[in-house]
Design an enzyme around this catalytic site. Structure first.
Site, PDB file in Angstrom:
ATOM      1  N   SER A   9       0.843  -1.195   0.000  1.00  0.00           N
ATOM      2  CA  SER A   9       0.000   0.000   0.000  1.00  0.00           C
ATOM      3  C   SER A   9       0.873   1.238   0.000  1.00  0.00           C
ATOM      4  CB  SER A   9      -0.930  -0.001   1.217  1.00  0.00           C
ATOM      5  OG  SER A   9      -1.864   1.065   1.135  1.00  0.00           O
ATOM      6  N   ASP A  10       0.347   2.312  -0.559  1.00  0.00           N
ATOM      7  CA  ASP A  10       1.072   3.579  -0.544  1.00  0.00           C
ATOM      8  C   ASP A  10       0.062   4.723  -0.559  1.00  0.00           C
ATOM      9  OD1 ASP A  10       3.981   4.654  -0.847  1.00  0.00           O
ATOM     10  OD2 ASP A  10       2.774   5.925  -2.158  1.00  0.00           O
ATOM     11  N   GLN A  11       0.460   5.823   0.057  1.00  0.00           N
ATOM     12  CA  GLN A  11      -0.425   6.986   0.101  1.00  0.00           C
ATOM     13  C   GLN A  11       0.348   8.243  -0.291  1.00  0.00           C
ATOM     14  OE1 GLN A  11      -1.899   9.017   3.879  1.00  0.00           O
ATOM     15  NE2 GLN A  11      -3.740   7.939   3.233  1.00  0.00           N
TER      16      GLN A  11
END
Length: 200
Positions: free
Chosen positions: A72-74
């Site tokens: 995941s990445d934001q």
């Protein structure tokens, strides 16, 4: 003879993502993805988040080919420009000043990969966040209190950072904290891990 469930690995060292995944009550391990997070020239925040989430999942999945791996990445998106983790107080001040009175889209991307089965799924959970028109004094007080220098956009909405905001608009409530659990549970089901079926 029932096949043993596949191991589940969170390709992240983020304590926020680990704490979120623990809510699903399935055993998992964590592993550092060791991915270069430098944006490509002209890359949009959405494209950057998607690329990094998939790269993190794949990087860990190559080391654990039999596991289901979550990446995941934001990236905080202000008018198409990426805002990453500030790292320092001065950068956090600059970020919050730029965002006050504005709507920022937190682009939270998710990927699930299993090398052994060839399973690959990815999705994006954008969260629209409207910041209050904050005074410099309020920004300083908040940063001294919470020190959110490891958070994209310098605000921890799960903590005191909620006081910086006027509104949050999302169809996956935990996406803003860093891992969209509705999408995570759905992807794991597609990958062969039904969270509810694993309960005793």
């Amino acid at each position: 003879m029932t096949a043993l469930p596949r191991p589940l690995i969170l390709g992240s060292t983020s304590r926020y993502r680990r704490e979120l995944l623990e809510r699903l009550r399935v055993p998992f391990e964590t592993a550092a993805p060791d991915v270069d997070e430098t944006p490509h020239p002209g890359e949009t925040p959405e494209a950057l988040a998607r690329r990094l989430a998939l790269a993190k999942a794949r990087a860990v999945a190559t080391r654990f080919p039999g596991a289901l791996v979550i990446g995941s990445d934001q990236v905080a998106d202000l008018d198409g420009q990426p805002l990453g983790k500030p790292g320092t107080h001065e950068r956090a001040v600059a970020q919050l000043r730029a965002m006050r009175g504005r709507t920022v889209i937190f682009q939270t991307a998710l990927a699930v990969v299993c090398v052994e089965t060839g399973f690959v799924a990815e999705d994006l959970a954008p969260v629209r966040v409207r910041f209050r028109d904050l005074s410099d004094d309020h920004i300083e007080r908040y940063l001294r209190a919470e020190q959110p220098y490891d958070c994209a956009g310098s605000a921890k909405a799960e903590g005191l950072g909620i006081a910086l905001l006027d509104a949050i608009d999302s169809d996956d409530p935990t996406a803003l904290i860093g891992l969209p659990l509705i999408r995570t549970a759905a992807m794991l089901r597609r990958g062969g891990l039904d969270v509810l079926a694993r309960l005793p």
